[in-house]
Design a protein around this motif. Structure first.
Motif, mmCIF file in Angstrom:
data_model
loop_
_atom_site.group_PDB
_atom_site.id
_atom_site.type_symbol
_atom_site.label_atom_id
_atom_site.label_comp_id
_atom_site.label_asym_id
_atom_site.label_seq_id
_atom_site.Cartn_x
_atom_site.Cartn_y
_atom_site.Cartn_z
ATOM 1 N N GLY A 297 1.410 11.501 5.347
ATOM 2 C CA GLY A 297 1.370 12.151 6.654
ATOM 3 C C GLY A 297 1.630 11.151 7.769
ATOM 4 N N GLU A 298 1.049 9.964 7.655
ATOM 5 C CA GLU A 298 1.285 8.899 8.637
ATOM 6 C C GLU A 298 2.744 8.438 8.586
ATOM 7 O OE1 GLU A 298 -0.847 7.937 11.021
ATOM 8 O OE2 GLU A 298 -2.082 9.572 10.223
ATOM 9 N N HIS A 299 3.292 8.356 7.388
ATOM 10 C CA HIS A 299 4.699 7.984 7.210
ATOM 11 C C HIS A 299 5.610 8.979 7.939
ATOM 12 C CE1 HIS A 299 8.531 7.210 5.177
ATOM 13 N NE2 HIS A 299 8.514 8.451 4.743
ATOM 14 N N GLU A 300 5.339 10.270 7.773
ATOM 15 C CA GLU A 300 6.161 11.286 8.432
ATOM 16 C C GLU A 300 5.988 11.244 9.952
ATOM 17 O OE1 GLU A 300 7.046 14.745 5.199
ATOM 18 O OE2 GLU A 300 5.125 14.886 6.246
ATOM 19 N N PRO B 114 11.852 15.095 2.475
ATOM 20 C CA PRO B 114 12.108 15.954 1.328
ATOM 21 C C PRO B 114 11.893 15.250 -0.016
ATOM 22 C CG PRO B 114 14.175 15.266 2.308
ATOM 23 C CD PRO B 114 13.071 14.768 3.205
ATOM 24 N N ASN B 115 11.843 13.928 0.010
ATOM 25 C CA ASN B 115 11.625 13.153 -1.220
ATOM 26 C C ASN B 115 10.172 12.725 -1.364
ATOM 27 O OD1 ASN B 115 14.368 13.253 -2.036
ATOM 28 N ND2 ASN B 115 14.825 11.675 -0.529
ATOM 29 N N TRP B 116 9.269 13.547 -0.871
ATOM 30 C CA TRP B 116 7.858 13.175 -0.890
ATOM 31 C C TRP B 116 7.325 12.886 -2.295
ATOM 32 C CZ3 TRP B 116 4.407 16.047 -3.580
ATOM 33 C CH2 TRP B 116 4.759 17.362 -3.884
ATOM 34 N N PRO B 117 7.786 13.560 -3.362
ATOM 35 C CA PRO B 117 7.242 13.199 -4.677
ATOM 36 C C PRO B 117 7.531 11.742 -5.049
ATOM 37 C CG PRO B 117 8.295 15.347 -4.793
ATOM 38 C CD PRO B 117 8.672 14.733 -3.464
ATOM 39 N N ASP B 118 8.734 11.268 -4.721
ATOM 40 C CA ASP B 118 9.069 9.869 -5.000
ATOM 41 C C ASP B 118 8.187 8.927 -4.188
ATOM 42 O OD1 ASP B 118 11.130 10.567 -6.775
ATOM 43 O OD2 ASP B 118 12.623 10.594 -5.171
ATOM 44 N N TRP B 119 7.959 9.288 -2.916
ATOM 45 C CA TRP B 119 7.127 8.468 -2.047
ATOM 46 C C TRP B 119 5.703 8.413 -2.582
ATOM 47 C CZ3 TRP B 119 2.919 7.767 0.885
ATOM 48 C CH2 TRP B 119 2.960 6.795 1.878
ATOM 49 N N TYR B 120 5.152 9.577 -2.942
ATOM 50 C CA TYR B 120 3.792 9.627 -3.499
ATOM 51 C C TYR B 120 3.693 8.739 -4.740
ATOM 52 C CZ TYR B 120 1.710 13.633 -0.954
ATOM 53 O OH TYR B 120 1.159 14.476 -0.026
ATOM 54 N N ALA B 121 4.670 8.870 -5.643
ATOM 55 C CA ALA B 121 4.645 8.086 -6.885
ATOM 56 C C ALA B 121 4.674 6.595 -6.587
ATOM 57 C CB ALA B 121 5.816 8.482 -7.781
ATOM 58 N N ALA B 122 5.564 6.180 -5.675
ATOM 59 C CA ALA B 122 5.651 4.755 -5.326
ATOM 60 C C ALA B 122 4.344 4.274 -4.714
ATOM 61 C CB ALA B 122 6.818 4.525 -4.357
ATOM 62 N N MET C 58 1.272 5.525 -5.164
ATOM 63 C CA MET C 58 0.186 5.505 -6.146
ATOM 64 C C MET C 58 0.326 4.342 -7.123
ATOM 65 S SD MET C 58 -0.073 9.628 -6.575
ATOM 66 C CE MET C 58 -1.253 9.644 -7.921
ATOM 67 N N VAL C 59 1.554 4.038 -7.533
ATOM 68 C CA VAL C 59 1.776 2.901 -8.439
ATOM 69 C C VAL C 59 1.463 1.591 -7.714
ATOM 70 C CG1 VAL C 59 3.540 1.603 -9.702
ATOM 71 C CG2 VAL C 59 3.392 4.086 -9.948
ATOM 72 N N ALA C 60 1.952 1.449 -6.479
ATOM 73 C CA ALA C 60 1.701 0.224 -5.714
ATOM 74 C C ALA C 60 0.216 0.045 -5.434
ATOM 75 C CB ALA C 60 2.485 0.252 -4.399
ATOM 76 N N GLU C 61 -0.455 1.130 -5.080
ATOM 77 C CA GLU C 61 -1.884 1.049 -4.782
ATOM 78 C C GLU C 61 -2.649 0.556 -6.011
ATOM 79 O OE1 GLU C 61 -5.070 3.894 -2.636
ATOM 80 O OE2 GLU C 61 -4.210 4.716 -4.473
ATOM 81 N N GLN C 62 -2.346 1.117 -7.156
ATOM 82 C CA GLN C 62 -3.081 0.733 -8.360
ATOM 83 C C GLN C 62 -2.753 -0.687 -8.805
ATOM 84 O OE1 GLN C 62 -2.986 2.729 -12.428
ATOM 85 N NE2 GLN C 62 -4.677 3.732 -11.373
ATOM 86 N N ALA C 63 -1.523 -1.114 -8.546
ATOM 87 C CA ALA C 63 -1.108 -2.472 -8.933
ATOM 88 C C ALA C 63 -1.571 -3.524 -7.941
ATOM 89 C CB ALA C 63 0.422 -2.522 -9.066
ATOM 90 N N GLY C 64 -2.085 -3.086 -6.774
ATOM 91 C CA GLY C 64 -2.481 -4.041 -5.749
ATOM 92 C C GLY C 64 -1.282 -4.636 -5.036
ATOM 93 N N ALA C 65 -0.165 -3.919 -5.078
ATOM 94 C CA ALA C 65 1.067 -4.386 -4.430
ATOM 95 C C ALA C 65 1.148 -3.824 -3.009
ATOM 96 C CB ALA C 65 2.281 -3.926 -5.245
ATOM 97 N N GLU C 66 2.147 -4.299 -2.274
ATOM 98 C CA GLU C 66 2.342 -3.805 -0.909
ATOM 99 C C GLU C 66 2.657 -2.312 -0.933
ATOM 100 O OE1 GLU C 66 5.157 -4.705 2.960
ATOM 101 O OE2 GLU C 66 5.015 -6.183 1.366
ATOM 102 N N LEU C 67 1.976 -1.572 -0.096
ATOM 103 C CA LEU C 67 2.149 -0.119 -0.056
ATOM 104 C C LEU C 67 3.361 0.251 0.784
ATOM 105 C CD1 LEU C 67 -1.566 0.897 0.515
ATOM 106 C CD2 LEU C 67 -0.305 0.914 -1.633
ATOM 107 N N PRO C 68 4.061 1.336 0.405
ATOM 108 C CA PRO C 68 5.188 1.773 1.241
ATOM 109 C C PRO C 68 4.692 2.268 2.594
ATOM 110 C CG PRO C 68 4.757 3.378 -0.500
ATOM 111 C CD PRO C 68 3.848 2.203 -0.731
ATOM 112 N N LEU C 69 5.513 2.163 3.595
ATOM 113 C CA LEU C 69 5.157 2.642 4.936
ATOM 114 C C LEU C 69 5.794 3.954 5.228
ATOM 115 C CD1 LEU C 69 5.399 -0.670 6.960
ATOM 116 C CD2 LEU C 69 3.356 0.471 6.143
#
Length: 69
Positions: free
Chosen positions: A37-40, A48-56, A58-69
């Motif tokens: 929601g903040e990204h939008e 329209p590609n929100w599923p890809d964004w969500y997946a990226a 969630m994977v980054a969050e769990q890996a402790g990597a930089e989160l997408p903006l």
């Protein structure tokens, strides 16, 4: 997660993402939804590609990597 294969001394990086319960997955989806929601808001447009964004996210969050903006 990184692991080292001692036979070849090669480092392999994986992005395996697992959740121990439906509650854990639900929490991750809620955090991704809030962040998306903040990204939008920042982009000023629906994504329209929100599923890809969500997946990226969630994977980054769990890996402790930089989160997408």
């Amino acid at each position: 997660m990184s692991t080292t294969d001692t036979r070849t001394t090669k480092t392999v990086t994986t992005t395996a993402t697992t959740f121990g319960s439906t509650a854990g997955l639900t929490s991750a989806l809620i955090r991704a939804a809030i962040a998306h929601g903040e990204h939008e808001k920042r982009t000023g447009a629906a994504d329209p590609n929100w599923p890809d964004w969500y997946a990226a996210y969630m994977v980054a969050e769990q890996a402790g990597a930089e989160l997408p903006l």
